[in-house]
Scaffold this motif. Structure first.
Motif, mmCIF file in Angstrom:
data_model
loop_
_atom_site.group_PDB
_atom_site.id
_atom_site.type_symbol
_atom_site.label_atom_id
_atom_site.label_comp_id
_atom_site.label_asym_id
_atom_site.label_seq_id
_atom_site.Cartn_x
_atom_site.Cartn_y
_atom_site.Cartn_z
ATOM 1 N N PRO A 194 17.127 44.303 60.925
ATOM 2 C CA PRO A 194 17.307 45.670 60.406
ATOM 3 C C PRO A 194 18.665 46.248 60.791
ATOM 4 O O PRO A 194 18.761 47.244 61.499
ATOM 5 N N VAL A 195 19.724 45.607 60.332
ATOM 6 C CA VAL A 195 21.090 46.064 60.596
ATOM 7 C C VAL A 195 21.827 46.032 59.279
ATOM 8 O O VAL A 195 21.697 45.066 58.516
ATOM 9 N N PHE A 196 22.624 47.077 59.012
ATOM 10 C CA PHE A 196 23.390 47.075 57.777
ATOM 11 C C PHE A 196 24.858 47.300 58.083
ATOM 12 O O PHE A 196 25.233 47.774 59.159
ATOM 13 N N VAL A 212 25.532 46.151 52.862
ATOM 14 C CA VAL A 212 24.846 44.861 52.925
ATOM 15 C C VAL A 212 24.044 44.739 54.199
ATOM 16 O O VAL A 212 24.281 45.412 55.191
ATOM 17 N N SER A 213 23.107 43.842 54.137
ATOM 18 C CA SER A 213 22.287 43.533 55.301
ATOM 19 C C SER A 213 22.150 42.020 55.354
ATOM 20 O O SER A 213 22.669 41.312 54.490
ATOM 21 N N TYR A 219 15.521 38.262 58.374
ATOM 22 C CA TYR A 219 16.082 39.595 58.155
ATOM 23 C C TYR A 219 16.157 40.363 59.470
ATOM 24 O O TYR A 219 15.234 40.354 60.272
ATOM 25 N N GLY A 270 25.390 49.982 60.979
ATOM 26 C CA GLY A 270 24.250 50.816 61.327
ATOM 27 C C GLY A 270 23.052 49.984 61.674
ATOM 28 O O GLY A 270 22.860 48.888 61.154
ATOM 29 N N SER A 271 22.218 50.529 62.548
ATOM 30 C CA SER A 271 20.947 49.897 62.872
ATOM 31 C C SER A 271 19.902 51.009 62.920
ATOM 32 O O SER A 271 20.178 52.140 62.548
ATOM 33 N N LYS A 272 18.740 50.660 63.433
ATOM 34 C CA LYS A 272 17.669 51.659 63.462
ATOM 35 C C LYS A 272 18.023 52.831 64.357
ATOM 36 O O LYS A 272 17.629 53.963 64.117
ATOM 37 N N GLN A 327 21.369 53.213 65.999
ATOM 38 C CA GLN A 327 22.791 53.472 66.184
ATOM 39 C C GLN A 327 23.497 53.467 64.843
ATOM 40 O O GLN A 327 23.121 52.737 63.934
ATOM 41 N N THR A 328 24.577 54.263 64.743
ATOM 42 C CA THR A 328 25.440 54.190 63.561
ATOM 43 C C THR A 328 26.871 54.254 64.038
ATOM 44 O O THR A 328 27.226 55.114 64.843
#
Lengths: 274, 109
Positions: A143-145, A157-158, A141, A186-188, A190-191
């Protein structure tokens, strides 16, 4: 309307009564070209069994297709039935007039040109990659969606998620897909918001299964009117597993601190082998 | 049983498990009584099959189907996972629902 229906039945009977190979050849040659009906009014008064008259008048074999066209948008069976024998041809024409069988023929339409497949895939916002062969595609996994659109449905989704969508037509089980309609990443830290899509983003997915949903029973009742209908329905679904999201910087995953005995041991072994 | 001299039972399949405790009786039967049973009934075809653990089998009736329909059935079986068909709770199954933290009313960007 009555004249149309009359002609439909008469044309059908004539195709039954005249299984001449010459007539069938006429059918085959004329089919792709002639779309219009050029029949004089005087002919409609003739009895259906006058085949010699109908030989000259059946110039557009698609006539009974023309009436059937009002029910379905595509008549893909023309190309398929061209390859059949003459006997099979007339049977197909008779059978295709009913509504139920038109749905079947529409489903079995063959997309001969690969460009058509890619076009249709673009409509469904997916591109077929390659099949998997002993590759390690399933990562841990991250942490990026990403917000993805497939058809008319959108999902957030991730990595490692499962998504059930409507049945995607042009992919088999174990196919790799690239979903190119990405609306947001998106990430922790950045979007990235797309307007409406992000052009350089890509989400990789693998098709897990094509299966049917559980049965829902559609029950209709009107009370005191003696009206009750029961219909069963199973929706066809595709299960996708998201494997990778590209287009955004992922946070570097530092390797967990391993016990110090093993790495020196490994380097020693490597040096010995050399 | 036999009807007018013709035995009605043709084949007997004995499914057992080597490991499970509930198969103790049938395993003992297979060692003690089954050989005698086989000899006394030569017309009967007795087959023993070991089924260890659970089986997940889907049986599809293809009675009166055309070859193309049977192919479609087989393709459908191949395409499916084999899990029990339940009503979908959600169309999106995930173990990590939030990346940037779940939204709360006290969230200040």
């Amino acid at each position: 309307m009555a004249t149309k229906r009359c002609f439909q039945t008469l044309a059908r009977q004539s195709s039954i009564f005249s299984p001449n190979p010459s007539l069938q050849y006429l059918h085959r040659t004329l089919k792709p070209h002639l779309q219009t009906l050029t029949l004089t009014l005087a002919s409609t008064s003739q009895t259906p069994k006058d085949d010699h008259i109908w030989h000259s008048l059946i110039l557009s074999p698609n006539t009974h297709f023309a009436f059937a066209r009002s029910f379905s948008s595509n008549r893909g069976n023309d190309t398929a039935s061209d390859e059949d024998d003459g006997v099979g041809d007339s049977e197909d024409e008779d059978g295709e007039i009913s509504d139920g069988e038109e749905v079947l023929t529409a489903n079995r339409r063959e997309y001969s040109v690969e460009e058509k497949e890619t076009e249709a895939a673009a409509i469904g916002y997916k591109v077929i990659g390659q099949l998997e062969r002993a590759e390690r595609v399933f990562k841990d996994y991250e942490p990026v969606f990403a917000v993805i659109q497939i058809g008319s449905h959108q999902f957030k989704v991730s990595n490692g998620d499962c998504v059930y969508t409507e049945r995607l037509k042009f992919c088999e089980v174990n196919d790799k897909l690239i979903l190119n309609r990405v609306l947001m990443l998106g990430s922790k830290t950045q979007t990235m918001i797309g307007r409406p899509i992000l052009p350089e983003a890509a989400v990789h997915a693998v098709v897990e299964e094509h299966a049917l949903d559980a049965k829902v029973i559609i029950f209709k009742k009107k009370r005191r009117k003696n009206y009750r209908r029961t219909k069963g329905h199973r929706q066809e679904l595709t299960k996708l597993r998201i494997t990778d999201i590209q287009g955004i910087e992922k946070p570097d995953k530092t390797a967990p601190a391993k016990p110090e005995k093993s790495p020196p041991g490994k380097t020693e072994k490597a040096s010995v082998k050399k | 049983m036999s009807q007018r001299g013709v035995w009605q039972l043709k084949r007997l399949t004995v499914n057992y498990c080597n490991w499970g405790g509930s198969s103790r009786g049938i395993r003992a039967f297979m060692e003690t009584h089954l050989p005698a049973f086989k000899e006394s009934n030569p017309q009967l075809e007795v087959v023993t099959e070991e089924i260890r653990g659970n089986r997940n089998e889907r049986v599809v009736c293809v009675k009166n189907m055309t070859p193309e329909d049977v192919l479609e059935c087989a393709t459908k079986l191949r395409n499916s996972l084999g899990r029990k068909v339940l009503k979908l709770k959600t169309r999106h199954v995930t173990k990590h629902p939030s990346v940037q933290g779940t939204w709360t009313t006290e969230l200040n960007l």
